[in-house]
Design an enzyme around this catalytic site. Sequence first.
Site, PDB file in Angstrom:
ATOM      1  N   CYS A   3     -21.543  -6.772  -8.531  1.00 26.99           N
ATOM      2  CA  CYS A   3     -20.912  -5.661  -7.802  1.00 26.99           C
ATOM      3  C   CYS A   3     -21.342  -4.314  -8.356  1.00 26.99           C
ATOM      4  CB  CYS A   3     -19.390  -5.794  -7.836  1.00 26.99           C
ATOM      5  SG  CYS A   3     -18.713  -5.975  -9.497  1.00 26.99           S
TER       6      CYS A   3
ATOM      7  N   CYS B 218     -15.677   0.775   2.681  1.00 30.87           N
ATOM      8  CA  CYS B 218     -16.956   0.269   2.166  1.00 30.87           C
ATOM      9  C   CYS B 218     -16.685  -1.098   1.560  1.00 30.87           C
ATOM     10  CB  CYS B 218     -17.499   1.228   1.104  1.00 30.87           C
ATOM     11  SG  CYS B 218     -18.927   0.567   0.203  1.00 30.87           S
TER      12      CYS B 218
ATOM     13  N   CYS C   1     -23.311  -1.468  -5.851  1.00 30.11           N
ATOM     14  CA  CYS C   1     -22.648  -0.263  -5.339  1.00 30.11           C
ATOM     15  C   CYS C   1     -23.697   0.795  -4.987  1.00 30.11           C
ATOM     16  CB  CYS C   1     -21.661   0.286  -6.375  1.00 30.11           C
ATOM     17  SG  CYS C   1     -20.948   1.853  -5.835  1.00 30.11           S
TER      18      CYS C   1
ATOM     19  N   CYS D 217     -20.101  -9.982  -3.939  1.00 29.16           N
ATOM     20  CA  CYS D 217     -19.474 -10.736  -5.041  1.00 29.16           C
ATOM     21  C   CYS D 217     -19.597 -12.243  -4.781  1.00 29.16           C
ATOM     22  CB  CYS D 217     -18.000 -10.331  -5.156  1.00 29.16           C
ATOM     23  SG  CYS D 217     -17.039 -11.406  -6.241  1.00 29.16           S
TER      24      CYS D 217
ATOM     25  N   CYS E 279     -14.890 -13.295 -14.053  1.00 28.10           N
ATOM     26  CA  CYS E 279     -16.180 -12.635 -13.807  1.00 28.10           C
ATOM     27  C   CYS E 279     -17.242 -13.089 -14.804  1.00 28.10           C
ATOM     28  CB  CYS E 279     -16.044 -11.111 -13.907  1.00 28.10           C
ATOM     29  SG  CYS E 279     -15.098 -10.364 -12.561  1.00 28.10           S
TER      30      CYS E 279
ATOM     31  N   ASP F 194       0.834  -1.211   0.000  1.00 29.94           N
ATOM     32  CA  ASP F 194       0.000   0.000   0.000  1.00 29.94           C
ATOM     33  C   ASP F 194       0.868   1.260   0.000  1.00 29.94           C
ATOM     34  OD1 ASP F 194      -2.650   0.908  -0.093  1.00 29.94           O
ATOM     35  OD2 ASP F 194      -2.577   1.514   1.996  1.00 29.94           O
TER      36      ASP F 194
ATOM     37  N   CYS G 229     -19.205  -3.746  -2.713  1.00 32.26           N
ATOM     38  CA  CYS G 229     -18.900  -4.377  -4.004  1.00 32.26           C
ATOM     39  C   CYS G 229     -18.108  -5.670  -3.820  1.00 32.26           C
ATOM     40  CB  CYS G 229     -18.186  -3.409  -4.946  1.00 32.26           C
ATOM     41  SG  CYS G 229     -16.630  -2.752  -4.327  1.00 32.26           S
TER      42      CYS G 229
END
Length: 368
Positions: free
Chosen positions: A196, A242, A200, A249, A190, A135, A245
């Site tokens: 997702c 959050c 949202c 899934c 996917c 990160d 999404c």
Amino acid sequence: MQSADVSDLQRYTDSVTRLGREAGAAFVSVAPALIMHRAREVLIARKAQGLSDTMEFTYRNPERSTDPQRSVDGAKAVIVAALGYGSDTPVSPSGPHGSVAQYAREDYYEKLSSALRVMRDKLRADGFRALDFVDDNSMVDREIAWLGGLGWFGKNANLLIRGAGSMVVLGSVVTTAPLKVWREVEPDGCGSCRVCIDACPTAAIVGDGVIDARRCLSWLLQKPGVFPIEYRAALGERLYGCDDCQETCPENVRLLPTRRMATARESWTPILEVLNEDDESLDRRVKRWYVPGRDVKVVRRNALIVLGNVGDASSDEVRGTITRYLRHDDELLRAHAVWAARRLGLSELLSGEDKSELVMSELRRDHL
Ligand code: B12
Ligand code: SF4
Ligand code: SF4
């Protein structure tokens, strides 16, 4: 310094990556240390389109964040690693509570970092240069993990690992060691799914794998200043991050039974405590969260919106806290307290007058 004999590349690579796995990184692979042209183009284009809002992070210097050579001169490989997280969200305790996204409930970044450091130290001991990232603004973690074959990009922009879902944190070790690079990327998993996108709450997924940060609650909770009025009700009880999404899934839902085994530390934060404690203890409480400039005013602002959304208007403590914030020295907090009071139907607490234009505009607003 003399580098270790790595004539058997595959064996040496396996011996290093095994150390990472033994130290806790569930998934480890190796990506080439080349410029990530796609990510670079995407960063520049999305910034130009305004999709990155005022975010800096990897957008600050795309030439750097997409080039491992800028971090380690002469880099030959990038070890990529992932560590799973996730727990079921227990029922909210009594009283108003703000939810904390799953990735922030424990220090998963530190857990992954410690596994990366084991591999980094091994490489250094063998005479190579090596730097680890989790990160960090210098490295686009998802793209390099994708190039190392760890997983595929979901339509929600998260990297999904087959059989492990997207609830993983990602990191890397850039090194001059000539490790055996994984050459294939994971095929899309996917298919025709778009769960997702529909889940949202703010329609922030504006294309496959494209997030409009101006609408994404995860970013808006971190961004300083006025919280956009159109997303305050949609924020609900979210205080940090959050997960909508991801939690919807199917790839993650499938894994729920295993996640239920995990502890769910720090999944809820008591809103009234946040609003009533001093800056120092609040800063300690949220020490692992990304808070711009470590100014906990942003956390108080978010807490006021959550209180407006989930507070009990008949509670003396709720009314008392909002009244105190309506008299706060800071105009940003007064403005959000006005919104919270009106959202709870407590307009009688408002005086209708304020020296600040920001607060007056909030008082004059005809919709919530
Ligand atoms: C900035 C940032 C954010 C921003 C912007 C998110 C974003 N999508 O860019 C905000 C604050 C909103 C955010 C939120 C979150 N983040 Co964040 N964030 C970052 C950070 C610092 C940089 C990400 C970045 O460079 N984005 C730039 C854009 C260009 O990248 P992108 O959206 O991924 O774009 C790629 C795809 O579009 C793909 N692509 C290209 N063409 C196509 C075509 C198709 C069909 C598809 C599907 C994809 C695709 O290629 C693009 C380039 O790589 C990284 C850490 C790091 N140093 O990398 C963490 C990171 C991405 N975040 C992470 C997490 C956990 C989150 C949250 C889940 C936290 C939360 N619960 O609130 C949410 C998820 C929101 C979401 N749906 O993306 C993890 C993701 C782990 C994973 N499994 O993917 C990271 C990697 C941190 C870490 N080291 O673990 N984050
Ligand atoms: S993190 Fe939340 S707001 Fe952001 S794209 Fe995902 S569901 Fe939407
Ligand atoms: S919800 Fe469906 S489309 Fe979205 S990331 Fe998961 S599998 Fe892909």
